[in-house]
Scaffold this motif. Structure first.
Motif, PDB file in Angstrom:
ATOM      1  N   LEU A 155     -11.570   0.959   3.079  1.00  6.71           N
ATOM      2  CA  LEU A 155     -11.026  -0.378   3.266  1.00  6.71           C
ATOM      3  C   LEU A 155      -9.735  -0.514   2.486  1.00  6.71           C
ATOM      4  O   LEU A 155      -9.665  -0.115   1.317  1.00  6.71           O
ATOM      5  CB  LEU A 155     -12.012  -1.436   2.775  1.00  6.71           C
ATOM      6  N   ASP A 156      -8.710  -1.071   3.128  1.00  5.75           N
ATOM      7  CA  ASP A 156      -7.474  -1.453   2.448  1.00  5.75           C
ATOM      8  C   ASP A 156      -7.512  -2.957   2.183  1.00  5.75           C
ATOM      9  O   ASP A 156      -7.741  -3.757   3.109  1.00  5.75           O
ATOM     10  CB  ASP A 156      -6.246  -1.130   3.311  1.00  5.75           C
ATOM     11  N   PHE A 157      -7.296  -3.357   0.935  1.00  2.00           N
ATOM     12  CA  PHE A 157      -7.231  -4.765   0.561  1.00  2.00           C
ATOM     13  C   PHE A 157      -5.767  -5.107   0.254  1.00  2.00           C
ATOM     14  O   PHE A 157      -5.210  -4.623  -0.735  1.00  2.00           O
ATOM     15  CB  PHE A 157      -8.094  -5.033  -0.675  1.00  2.00           C
ATOM     16  N   LYS A 158      -5.153  -5.920   1.103  1.00  2.00           N
ATOM     17  CA  LYS A 158      -3.735  -6.235   0.955  1.00  2.00           C
ATOM     18  C   LYS A 158      -3.528  -7.245  -0.174  1.00  2.00           C
ATOM     19  O   LYS A 158      -4.103  -8.332  -0.173  1.00  2.00           O
ATOM     20  CB  LYS A 158      -3.175  -6.784   2.264  1.00  2.00           C
ATOM     21  N   LEU A 159      -2.700  -6.872  -1.163  1.00  2.00           N
ATOM     22  CA  LEU A 159      -2.331  -7.784  -2.243  1.00  2.00           C
ATOM     23  C   LEU A 159      -1.029  -8.513  -1.951  1.00  2.00           C
ATOM     24  O   LEU A 159      -0.836  -9.646  -2.373  1.00  2.00           O
ATOM     25  CB  LEU A 159      -2.201  -7.005  -3.557  1.00  2.00           C
ATOM     26  N   SER A 160      -0.132  -7.824  -1.225  1.00  2.00           N
ATOM     27  CA  SER A 160       1.145  -8.393  -0.792  1.00  2.00           C
ATOM     28  C   SER A 160       1.649  -7.522   0.343  1.00  2.00           C
ATOM     29  O   SER A 160       0.947  -6.608   0.803  1.00  2.00           O
ATOM     30  CB  SER A 160       2.148  -8.417  -1.951  1.00  2.00           C
ATOM     31  N   ASP A 161       2.864  -7.743   0.795  1.00  2.00           N
ATOM     32  CA  ASP A 161       3.421  -6.908   1.865  1.00  2.00           C
ATOM     33  C   ASP A 161       3.599  -5.462   1.415  1.00  2.00           C
ATOM     34  O   ASP A 161       3.614  -4.549   2.245  1.00  2.00           O
ATOM     35  CB  ASP A 161       4.770  -7.463   2.335  1.00  2.00           C
ATOM     36  N   LYS A 162       3.735  -5.261   0.099  1.00  2.00           N
ATOM     37  CA  LYS A 162       3.991  -3.917  -0.426  1.00  2.00           C
ATOM     38  C   LYS A 162       2.767  -3.297  -1.121  1.00  2.00           C
ATOM     39  O   LYS A 162       2.583  -2.080  -1.071  1.00  2.00           O
ATOM     40  CB  LYS A 162       5.148  -3.968  -1.427  1.00  2.00           C
ATOM     41  N   TRP A 163       1.975  -4.116  -1.786  1.00  3.65           N
ATOM     42  CA  TRP A 163       0.914  -3.601  -2.651  1.00  3.65           C
ATOM     43  C   TRP A 163      -0.462  -3.760  -2.016  1.00  3.65           C
ATOM     44  O   TRP A 163      -0.734  -4.748  -1.330  1.00  3.65           O
ATOM     45  CB  TRP A 163       0.939  -4.305  -4.005  1.00  3.65           C
ATOM     46  N   LEU A 164      -1.349  -2.812  -2.283  1.00  4.89           N
ATOM     47  CA  LEU A 164      -2.708  -2.854  -1.767  1.00  4.89           C
ATOM     48  C   LEU A 164      -3.657  -2.097  -2.684  1.00  4.89           C
ATOM     49  O   LEU A 164      -3.231  -1.297  -3.536  1.00  4.89           O
ATOM     50  CB  LEU A 164      -2.779  -2.263  -0.357  1.00  4.89           C
ATOM     51  N   ILE A 165      -4.933  -2.356  -2.522  1.00  5.37           N
ATOM     52  CA  ILE A 165      -5.998  -1.592  -3.180  1.00  5.37           C
ATOM     53  C   ILE A 165      -6.819  -0.926  -2.085  1.00  5.37           C
ATOM     54  O   ILE A 165      -7.137  -1.554  -1.066  1.00  5.37           O
ATOM     55  CB  ILE A 165      -6.894  -2.508  -4.039  1.00  5.37           C
ATOM     56  N   THR A 166      -7.159   0.335  -2.284  1.00  8.32           N
ATOM     57  CA  THR A 166      -7.937   1.080  -1.302  1.00  8.32           C
ATOM     58  C   THR A 166      -9.226   1.588  -1.936  1.00  8.32           C
ATOM     59  O   THR A 166      -9.196   2.229  -2.995  1.00  8.32           O
ATOM     60  CB  THR A 166      -7.139   2.268  -0.749  1.00  8.32           C
ATOM     61  N   ALA A 167     -10.348   1.310  -1.293  1.00 12.83           N
ATOM     62  CA  ALA A 167     -11.641   1.886  -1.653  1.00 12.83           C
ATOM     63  C   ALA A 167     -12.058   2.799  -0.505  1.00 12.83           C
ATOM     64  O   ALA A 167     -12.055   2.375   0.657  1.00 12.83           O
ATOM     65  CB  ALA A 167     -12.680   0.793  -1.875  1.00 12.83           C
TER      66      ALA A 167
END
Length: 203
Positions: A155-167
């Protein structure tokens, strides 16, 4: 058999390069985090004894090139993982390995706040620095390198247009011949689950 599986997978991966990119920029995603290599519980029989391989956690990095918003080619790398090998519960050896993995991911909802993805690819695991320990102390231990199929989901969790967290989680087919003193004593069936958490940046 593995060659017949791996060649079509590689062809599919690089064949994706023919797909048109949907953006003029932000086609790359770089991720930094950590992954756990957790071998399955039954790791085969070596020299007539039941083998057990412990897990390990190391920093990791991946780079994904997005051919379009849904399809990306992903390469995973990490610092060397170290594992102890026990035979019938007694420490017998230790080894390090590097497991670079390349694959194609399909992102189902790339514009959503939470975007699931699945992937398939190939893994090459290089074992090195094998050492006899405990009951095999002083013995020359060798573990052959391995090629195998790798499955991927996350899963990709979008923090902004540029930043994300991936599990993410991967299953990797790793099976290697083991030799002691030059004589084959069996096959180590590692077949680990690999769990990871990473911070990502699009550019």
């Amino acid at each position: 058999m593995k060659t017949k599986i791996l060649l079509p997978l590689l062809a599919a991966a690089f064949g994706c390069a023919a797909l048109p990119a949907a953006h003029a920029e932000d086609n790359w995603v770089v991720r930094f985090g950590a992954h756990v290599v957790d071998p399955k519980s039954d790791n085969g029989t070596l020299a007539g004894m039941k083998a057990h391989i412990n897990n390990d956690t190391k920093p990791s990095a991946s780079l994904e090139y997005m051919f379009n918003p849904n399809v990306g080619l992903d390469v995973l790398a990490a610092l060397p993982f170290k594992h102890d090998v026990k035979l019938n519960g007694q420490k017998a050896a230790s080894t390090k390995h590097l497991p670079p993995t390349i694959g194609v991911n399909y992102h189902f909802m790339p514009e959503a706040q939470i975007s699931p993805f699945v992937g398939v690819g190939v893994n090459y695991t290089h074992f090195f620095d094998e050492k006899g320990r405990g009951i095999l102390k002083g013995a020359k231990v060798q573990i052959d390198d391995s090629w195998g199929v790798a499955a991927h989901a996350g899963l990709d969790f979008k923090l902004s247009d540029k930043w994300l967290i991936t599990a993410d989680v991967r299953w990797i087919d790793i099976e290697s011949d083991v030799k002691v003193g030059g004589a084959k004593v069996g096959k180590a069936k590692v077949d680990p689950w690999v769990y990871g958490l990473s911070f990502g940046y699009r550019f």
